[in-house]
Write a protein that holds these residues in place. Structure first.
Motif, PDB file in Angstrom:
ATOM      1  N   VAL A   3       0.845  -1.201   0.000  1.00 26.08           N
ATOM      2  CA  VAL A   3       0.000   0.000   0.000  1.00 26.08           C
ATOM      3  C   VAL A   3       0.878   1.248   0.000  1.00 26.08           C
ATOM      4  N   LEU A   4       1.946   1.222   0.785  1.00 26.25           N
ATOM      5  CA  LEU A   4       2.888   2.355   0.819  1.00 26.25           C
ATOM      6  C   LEU A   4       3.497   2.589  -0.554  1.00 26.25           C
ATOM      7  N   GLU A   5       3.898   1.512  -1.209  1.00 26.49           N
ATOM      8  CA  GLU A   5       4.466   1.628  -2.561  1.00 26.49           C
ATOM      9  C   GLU A   5       3.464   2.263  -3.516  1.00 26.49           C
ATOM     10  N   GLY A   6       2.215   1.793  -3.474  1.00 27.43           N
ATOM     11  CA  GLY A   6       1.194   2.343  -4.363  1.00 27.43           C
ATOM     12  C   GLY A   6       0.931   3.815  -4.112  1.00 27.43           C
ATOM     13  N   CYS A   7       0.888   4.209  -2.839  1.00 26.64           N
ATOM     14  CA  CYS A   7       0.660   5.619  -2.511  1.00 26.64           C
ATOM     15  C   CYS A   7       1.773   6.502  -3.053  1.00 26.64           C
ATOM     16  N   CYS A   8       3.022   6.063  -2.904  1.00 33.74           N
ATOM     17  CA  CYS A   8       4.161   6.866  -3.360  1.00 33.74           C
ATOM     18  C   CYS A   8       4.202   6.972  -4.883  1.00 33.74           C
ATOM     19  N   SER A  61       3.580  11.723  -1.071  1.00 31.55           N
ATOM     20  CA  SER A  61       3.540  10.709  -0.021  1.00 31.55           C
ATOM     21  C   SER A  61       4.942  10.339   0.448  1.00 31.55           C
ATOM     22  N   THR A  62       5.949  10.530  -0.409  1.00 33.09           N
ATOM     23  CA  THR A  62       7.320  10.255   0.019  1.00 33.09           C
ATOM     24  C   THR A  62       7.746  11.216   1.125  1.00 33.09           C
ATOM     25  N   ALA A  63       7.281  12.465   1.035  1.00 26.49           N
ATOM     26  CA  ALA A  63       7.577  13.440   2.083  1.00 26.49           C
ATOM     27  C   ALA A  63       6.835  13.097   3.373  1.00 26.49           C
ATOM     28  N   ASN A  96      10.098   8.670   9.549  1.00 22.46           N
ATOM     29  CA  ASN A  96      11.354   7.910   9.496  1.00 22.46           C
ATOM     30  C   ASN A  96      11.205   6.626   8.685  1.00 22.46           C
ATOM     31  N   ALA A  97      10.604   6.755   7.510  1.00 21.12           N
ATOM     32  CA  ALA A  97      10.252   5.588   6.709  1.00 21.12           C
ATOM     33  C   ALA A  97      11.457   4.729   6.353  1.00 21.12           C
ATOM     34  N   ILE A  98      12.552   5.338   5.934  1.00 20.63           N
ATOM     35  CA  ILE A  98      13.712   4.562   5.501  1.00 20.63           C
ATOM     36  C   ILE A  98      14.266   3.730   6.659  1.00 20.63           C
ATOM     37  N   GLN A  99      14.376   4.335   7.842  1.00 21.57           N
ATOM     38  CA  GLN A  99      14.871   3.593   9.001  1.00 21.57           C
ATOM     39  C   GLN A  99      13.959   2.423   9.339  1.00 21.57           C
ATOM     40  N   VAL A 100      12.634   2.651   9.271  1.00 23.16           N
ATOM     41  CA  VAL A 100      11.670   1.585   9.563  1.00 23.16           C
ATOM     42  C   VAL A 100      11.811   0.448   8.557  1.00 23.16           C
ATOM     43  N   LEU A 101      11.908   0.806   7.277  1.00 23.72           N
ATOM     44  CA  LEU A 101      11.994  -0.228   6.242  1.00 23.72           C
ATOM     45  C   LEU A 101      13.326  -0.975   6.276  1.00 23.72           C
ATOM     46  N   MET A 102      14.406  -0.277   6.599  1.00 21.11           N
ATOM     47  CA  MET A 102      15.694  -0.964   6.704  1.00 21.11           C
ATOM     48  C   MET A 102      15.676  -1.954   7.863  1.00 21.11           C
ATOM     49  N   ASN A 103      14.953  -1.623   8.920  1.00 21.25           N
ATOM     50  CA  ASN A 103      14.809  -2.556  10.033  1.00 21.25           C
ATOM     51  C   ASN A 103      14.011  -3.783   9.606  1.00 21.25           C
ATOM     52  N   ILE A 159      12.310   1.578  -3.303  1.00 27.00           N
ATOM     53  CA  ILE A 159      12.492   2.249  -4.593  1.00 27.00           C
ATOM     54  C   ILE A 159      11.471   3.363  -4.756  1.00 27.00           C
ATOM     55  N   SER A 160      10.209   3.079  -4.467  1.00 27.75           N
ATOM     56  CA  SER A 160       9.168   4.111  -4.631  1.00 27.75           C
ATOM     57  C   SER A 160       9.377   5.280  -3.680  1.00 27.75           C
ATOM     58  N   LEU A 161       9.946   5.016  -2.498  1.00 27.94           N
ATOM     59  CA  LEU A 161      10.204   6.086  -1.539  1.00 27.94           C
ATOM     60  C   LEU A 161      11.335   7.008  -1.987  1.00 27.94           C
ATOM     61  N   MET A 162      12.325   6.446  -2.690  1.00 27.82           N
ATOM     62  CA  MET A 162      13.515   7.229  -3.015  1.00 27.82           C
ATOM     63  C   MET A 162      13.470   7.917  -4.374  1.00 27.82           C
ATOM     64  N   VAL A 163      12.483   7.588  -5.205  1.00 32.03           N
ATOM     65  CA  VAL A 163      12.373   8.234  -6.514  1.00 32.03           C
ATOM     66  C   VAL A 163      12.130   9.737  -6.323  1.00 32.03           C
ATOM     67  N   ASP A 164      13.036  10.551  -6.834  1.00 33.16           N
ATOM     68  CA  ASP A 164      12.922  12.015  -6.758  1.00 33.16           C
ATOM     69  C   ASP A 164      12.726  12.520  -5.327  1.00 33.16           C
ATOM     70  N   SER A 165      13.312  11.830  -4.362  1.00 35.10           N
ATOM     71  CA  SER A 165      13.215  12.258  -2.964  1.00 35.10           C
ATOM     72  C   SER A 165      14.609  12.287  -2.345  1.00 35.10           C
ATOM     73  N   PRO A 166      15.321  13.406  -2.445  1.00 39.32           N
ATOM     74  CA  PRO A 166      16.668  13.500  -1.863  1.00 39.32           C
ATOM     75  C   PRO A 166      16.698  13.226  -0.364  1.00 39.32           C
ATOM     76  N   LEU A 167      15.639  13.617   0.357  1.00 38.21           N
ATOM     77  CA  LEU A 167      15.614  13.390   1.800  1.00 38.21           C
ATOM     78  C   LEU A 167      15.643  11.898   2.125  1.00 38.21           C
ATOM     79  N   ASN A 168      14.820  11.121   1.415  1.00 36.61           N
ATOM     80  CA  ASN A 168      14.808   9.679   1.655  1.00 36.61           C
ATOM     81  C   ASN A 168      16.093   9.020   1.159  1.00 36.61           C
TER      82      ASN A 168
END
Length: 311
Positions: free
Chosen positions: A157-162, A168-170, A176-183, A201-210
């Motif tokens: 669902v997160l992937e689809g939203c992004c 939605s990436t912001a 702290n999405a990246i930390q949660v997903l890496m865990n 992948i969907s979180l990091m597309v065009d998202s320098p913060l992620n």
């Protein structure tokens, strides 16, 4: 969200038939009817979108995992139906500006909520200090932990939203999405790990913060460790190869990207041959249609695994 044809729209064809005559009055009438039907249809779809989100998010906040799983399946089917047309995608984007209808925060507050030892200690400490659930009239609420299926669905669902709603990436970054997903990637099973790579992948597309968070978490090293480990499920290792190809292809040529040194990191962790295969896939993949691109990614990921196993 599966819409049936409304009864009041059946007269539109008749109106169009009348409008094709020589009399200008029927033409004006037909145009007015078409405009009215169009407006009614748009309002109806908007109500369906908001209703689907409201009911889905209500159950996604439930205390029991089976209710959350049912809600996540419903939300996933909803996102798939939304993706069928630009109009419904635009409606979904509009709804995500309304806090009560935002999907991403609910995912991280419930299904993707981390429950580590520290959280358990805090919970036990609060129970000692707060005895209101014993002496009060209201029972203490217990929330069942997220199952493997629930986490995997939440990641989808997160992937689809992004993908449908770039902002939605912001929203995810605030949780702290990246930390949660890496865990999740380092502690969960194959089902969740595969969904986690797609969501990353969907979180990091065009998202320098992620991307910056991914770099801070040594994300490339984590993925490289998985792909090098021959004890890991082969399909997951292949998924890691596809992940690296997509990531390198996305940041290639962007010197300002937080992951600008990803090719050098890959070479250091996986060796020259494997890094070259991954880099090559990122060069020509964008010229292919989606089906051919997927096939090319899978073939190249297999070659990367073979090169690692021979290394």
């Amino acid at each position: 969200m599966y819409l049936k044809k409304p009864l009041w729209s059946e007269g539109i064809e008749a109106a169009k038939g009348e409008a094709s005559g020589s009399d200008p009055k029927p033409q004006a009438y037909g145009g007015a009817v078409a405009e009215l039907v169009n407006s009614l249809q748009q309002q109806r779809v908007y109500r369906e979108v908001t209703l689907a989100l409201t009911t889905g998010l209500r159950d996604a906040r439930a205390e029991f995992s089976f209710l959350r799983v049912r809600a996540l399946r419903s939300l996933l089917n909803f996102l798939r139906s939304v993706a069928d047309s630009d109009f419904t995608i635009d409606l979904f984007i509009q709804t995500q500006s309304i806090p009560q209808l935002q999907v991403v925060p609910v995912l991280f507050q419930h299904s993707l909520k981390e429950s580590g030892l520290e959280a358990e200690d805090d919970c036990n400490e609060n129970r000692v200090r707060d005895l209101s659930h014993i002496f009060g009239v209201e029972p203490m609420k217990l929330t069942s932990p997220a199952t493997d299926a629930e986490v995997a669905l939440a990641l989808r669902v997160l992937e689809g939203c992004c993908l449908l709603h770039p902002h939605s990436t912001a929203l995810a970054h605030r949780h702290n999405a990246i930390q949660v997903l890496m865990n999740i990637l380092s502690t969960r099973g194959v089902l969740e790990q595969g969904a986690c790579l797609d969501a990353l992948i969907s979180l990091m597309v065009d998202s320098p913060l992620n991307q910056m968070d991914f770099e801070k978490c040594n994300g490339i090293m984590e993925v490289a460790d998985l792909i090098r480990d021959k004890q890991v499920d082969e399909n997951l290792r292949l998924k890691c190869g596809e992940f690296l190809q997509l990531l390198i292809g996305h940041v290639n040529g962007r010197d300002s990207s937080p992951l600008a040194n990803i090719h050098e990191d890959t070479r250091r962790l996986l060796g020259e041959k494997s890094a070259s295969l991954i880099w090559a896939a990122g060069q020509f993949g964008s010229t292919l249609d989606p089906e051919q691109r997927l096939t090319a990614l899978q073939i190249q990921a297999r070659r990367v695994l073979e090169s690692l196993d021979l290394y």
